[in-house]
Write an enzyme that holds these catalytic residues in place. Structure first.
Site, PDB file in Angstrom:
ATOM      1  N   GLU A 126      10.591  -4.346   5.966  1.00 31.43           N
ATOM      2  CA  GLU A 126       9.536  -3.875   6.875  1.00 31.43           C
ATOM      3  C   GLU A 126       9.919  -4.021   8.354  1.00 31.43           C
ATOM      4  OE1 GLU A 126       7.532  -2.152   5.454  1.00 31.43           O
ATOM      5  OE2 GLU A 126       6.867  -3.014   3.567  1.00 31.43           O
TER       6      GLU A 126
ATOM      7  N   TYR B 236       0.799  -1.228   0.000  1.00 30.84           N
ATOM      8  CA  TYR B 236       0.000   0.000   0.000  1.00 30.84           C
ATOM      9  C   TYR B 236       0.830   1.276   0.000  1.00 30.84           C
ATOM     10  CZ  TYR B 236       1.039  -0.697   4.963  1.00 30.84           C
ATOM     11  OH  TYR B 236       1.676  -0.910   6.171  1.00 30.84           O
ATOM     12  N   GLY B 237       2.136   1.175  -0.032  1.00 35.07           N
ATOM     13  CA  GLY B 237       2.974   2.377   0.033  1.00 35.07           C
ATOM     14  C   GLY B 237       4.067   2.354  -1.007  1.00 35.07           C
ATOM     15  N   THR B 238       5.305   2.349  -0.553  1.00 35.98           N
ATOM     16  CA  THR B 238       6.451   2.466  -1.462  1.00 35.98           C
ATOM     17  C   THR B 238       6.718   1.191  -2.261  1.00 35.98           C
ATOM     18  OG1 THR B 238       8.070   1.805   0.210  1.00 35.98           O
ATOM     19  CG2 THR B 238       7.531   4.172   0.048  1.00 35.98           C
ATOM     20  N   LEU B 239       5.968   0.125  -1.990  1.00 33.21           N
ATOM     21  CA  LEU B 239       6.089  -1.104  -2.780  1.00 33.21           C
ATOM     22  C   LEU B 239       5.069  -1.163  -3.920  1.00 33.21           C
ATOM     23  CD1 LEU B 239       6.719  -3.615   0.132  1.00 33.21           C
ATOM     24  CD2 LEU B 239       8.298  -3.136  -1.746  1.00 33.21           C
TER      25      LEU B 239
END
Length: 143
Positions: free
Chosen positions: A86, A11-14
Protein backbone atom coordinates in the site's frame (compact mmCIF):
# COMPACT_ATOMS: atom_id res chain seq x y z
CA UNK A 1 -6.49 2.64 19.39
CA UNK A 2 -2.78 1.93 19.28
CA UNK A 3 -0.37 -0.30 17.39
CA UNK A 4 -2.44 -3.28 18.52
CA UNK A 5 -2.76 -6.45 16.51
CA UNK A 6 -5.97 -5.45 14.81
CA UNK A 7 -7.63 -7.25 11.92
CA UNK A 8 -7.39 -5.54 8.53
CA UNK A 9 -10.37 -4.10 6.68
CA UNK A 10 -9.74 -4.69 2.96
CA UNK A 11 -11.92 -3.33 0.17
CA UNK A 12 -10.21 -3.81 -3.20
CA UNK A 13 -7.67 -6.20 -4.69
CA UNK A 14 -7.06 -7.83 -1.29
CA UNK A 15 -10.65 -9.10 -1.05
CA UNK A 16 -11.22 -12.84 -1.41
CA UNK A 17 -11.20 -13.83 -5.09
CA UNK A 18 -9.10 -10.82 -6.13
CA UNK A 19 -5.51 -11.17 -7.34
CA UNK A 20 -3.72 -9.55 -4.38
CA UNK A 21 -5.68 -11.72 -1.95
CA UNK A 22 -4.24 -14.79 -3.63
CA UNK A 23 -0.72 -13.31 -3.69
CA UNK A 24 -0.54 -11.91 -0.16
CA UNK A 25 -3.28 -13.38 2.04
CA UNK A 26 -4.13 -16.91 0.87
CA UNK A 27 -3.23 -19.38 3.62
CA UNK A 28 -2.20 -16.62 6.04
CA UNK A 29 -5.59 -15.75 7.53
CA UNK A 30 -7.57 -17.19 10.43
CA UNK A 31 -10.85 -15.51 9.45
CA UNK A 32 -12.34 -13.47 6.62
CA UNK A 33 -15.78 -11.94 7.11
CA UNK A 34 -17.92 -9.33 5.38
CA UNK A 35 -17.83 -5.82 6.79
CA UNK A 36 -18.45 -2.19 5.93
CA UNK A 37 -16.42 0.94 6.62
CA UNK A 38 -18.72 3.85 7.48
CA UNK A 39 -17.67 7.44 6.93
CA UNK A 40 -15.80 6.80 3.70
CA UNK A 41 -16.34 6.61 -0.06
CA UNK A 42 -14.53 4.66 -2.73
CA UNK A 43 -12.76 6.06 -5.81
CA UNK A 44 -11.38 4.34 -8.90
CA UNK A 45 -7.61 4.08 -9.07
CA UNK A 46 -5.31 2.69 -11.75
CA UNK A 47 -6.39 -0.95 -11.31
CA UNK A 48 -7.27 -0.64 -7.64
CA UNK A 49 -9.50 1.54 -5.47
CA UNK A 50 -8.90 4.23 -2.87
CA UNK A 51 -11.04 4.68 0.25
CA UNK A 52 -11.36 8.37 1.06
CA UNK A 53 -12.63 9.44 4.45
CA UNK A 54 -15.52 11.88 4.67
CA UNK A 55 -15.69 14.74 7.16
CA UNK A 56 -17.57 13.78 10.34
CA UNK A 57 -20.43 13.27 10.74
CA UNK A 58 -20.61 11.34 7.51
CA UNK A 59 -23.60 9.62 6.02
CA UNK A 60 -23.90 7.27 3.09
CA UNK A 61 -23.41 3.61 2.39
CA UNK A 62 -19.72 3.50 3.32
CA UNK A 63 -17.21 1.14 1.76
CA UNK A 64 -17.88 -2.58 1.31
CA UNK A 65 -15.12 -5.05 2.17
CA UNK A 66 -13.93 -7.79 4.46
CA UNK A 67 -12.33 -8.05 7.87
CA UNK A 68 -9.18 -10.14 7.59
CA UNK A 69 -7.82 -11.71 10.77
CA UNK A 70 -4.25 -12.98 10.37
CA UNK A 71 -3.48 -16.58 11.29
CA UNK A 72 -1.44 -17.22 14.44
CA UNK A 73 2.13 -16.09 13.94
CA UNK A 74 1.35 -14.20 10.69
CA UNK A 75 0.43 -10.74 12.01
CA UNK A 76 3.82 -8.98 11.88
CA UNK A 77 4.69 -10.43 8.45
CA UNK A 78 1.31 -9.44 7.01
CA UNK A 79 1.59 -5.94 8.46
CA UNK A 80 4.99 -5.48 6.80
CA UNK A 81 3.84 -6.93 3.46
CA UNK A 82 0.65 -4.86 3.37
CA UNK A 83 2.45 -1.66 4.35
CA UNK A 84 4.82 -2.17 1.39
CA UNK A 85 1.99 -3.09 -1.00
CA UNK A 86 0.00 0.00 0.00
CA UNK A 87 3.08 2.26 -0.12
CA UNK A 88 2.69 3.23 3.52
CA UNK A 89 6.01 4.46 4.95
CA UNK A 90 4.85 5.51 8.42
CA UNK A 91 2.57 8.09 10.06
CA UNK A 92 2.51 11.42 8.26
CA UNK A 93 5.21 10.55 5.73
CA UNK A 94 4.94 12.62 2.54
CA UNK A 95 5.67 9.61 0.27
CA UNK A 96 2.62 7.70 1.55
CA UNK A 97 0.14 6.73 -1.13
CA UNK A 98 -2.12 5.27 1.56
CA UNK A 99 -2.21 5.94 5.29
CA UNK A 100 -2.81 3.01 7.65
CA UNK A 101 -5.32 4.16 10.24
CA UNK A 102 -7.32 2.43 12.99
CA UNK A 103 -11.06 2.69 12.31
CA UNK A 104 -14.28 0.98 13.31
CA UNK A 105 -15.52 -1.45 10.67
CA UNK A 106 -19.03 -2.83 10.99
CA UNK A 107 -20.03 -6.47 10.73
CA UNK A 108 -23.32 -7.17 8.90
CA UNK A 109 -25.19 -7.18 12.25
CA UNK A 110 -23.81 -3.70 13.03
CA UNK A 111 -21.21 -4.83 15.58
CA UNK A 112 -18.24 -2.44 15.43
CA UNK A 113 -14.76 -3.97 15.16
CA UNK A 114 -11.54 -1.94 15.40
CA UNK A 115 -9.42 -2.63 12.32
CA UNK A 116 -6.50 -1.28 10.34
CA UNK A 117 -7.62 0.39 7.12
CA UNK A 118 -5.48 1.78 4.31
CA UNK A 119 -7.09 5.04 3.19
CA UNK A 120 -5.88 7.47 0.53
CA UNK A 121 -3.15 9.71 1.97
CA UNK A 122 -3.96 13.43 2.22
CA UNK A 123 -2.65 14.69 -1.16
CA UNK A 124 -4.04 11.64 -2.99
CA UNK A 125 -7.43 12.06 -1.27
CA UNK A 126 -7.55 15.77 -2.19
CA UNK A 127 -6.87 14.99 -5.85
CA UNK A 128 -9.51 12.25 -5.90
CA UNK A 129 -12.12 14.54 -4.34
CA UNK A 130 -11.38 17.14 -7.04
CA UNK A 131 -11.08 14.96 -10.15
CA UNK A 132 -11.62 11.29 -9.22
CA UNK A 133 -14.30 8.84 -10.31
CA UNK A 134 -16.51 7.78 -7.41
CA UNK A 135 -17.56 4.12 -7.20
CA UNK A 136 -21.29 4.20 -6.51
CA UNK A 137 -22.31 2.05 -3.57
CA UNK A 138 -18.73 1.75 -2.33
CA UNK A 139 -18.23 -1.80 -3.62
CA UNK A 140 -15.12 -2.45 -5.75
CA UNK A 141 -16.44 -5.83 -6.87
CA UNK A 142 -19.67 -4.28 -8.27
CA UNK A 143 -18.14 -1.28 -10.02
Amino acid sequence: MSEAELPFFVYGTLRPGEYNHDLFLRGRTAAEEPARLPGAVLYEGPGYPYAVELPAPAAGPGVVGELITPAAGQYRDLLDVLDRLEEYHGPGRPRNVYDRVPRQALRPDGTPVPAWVYVAAGPVAAELRATGTLIAGGDWLRR
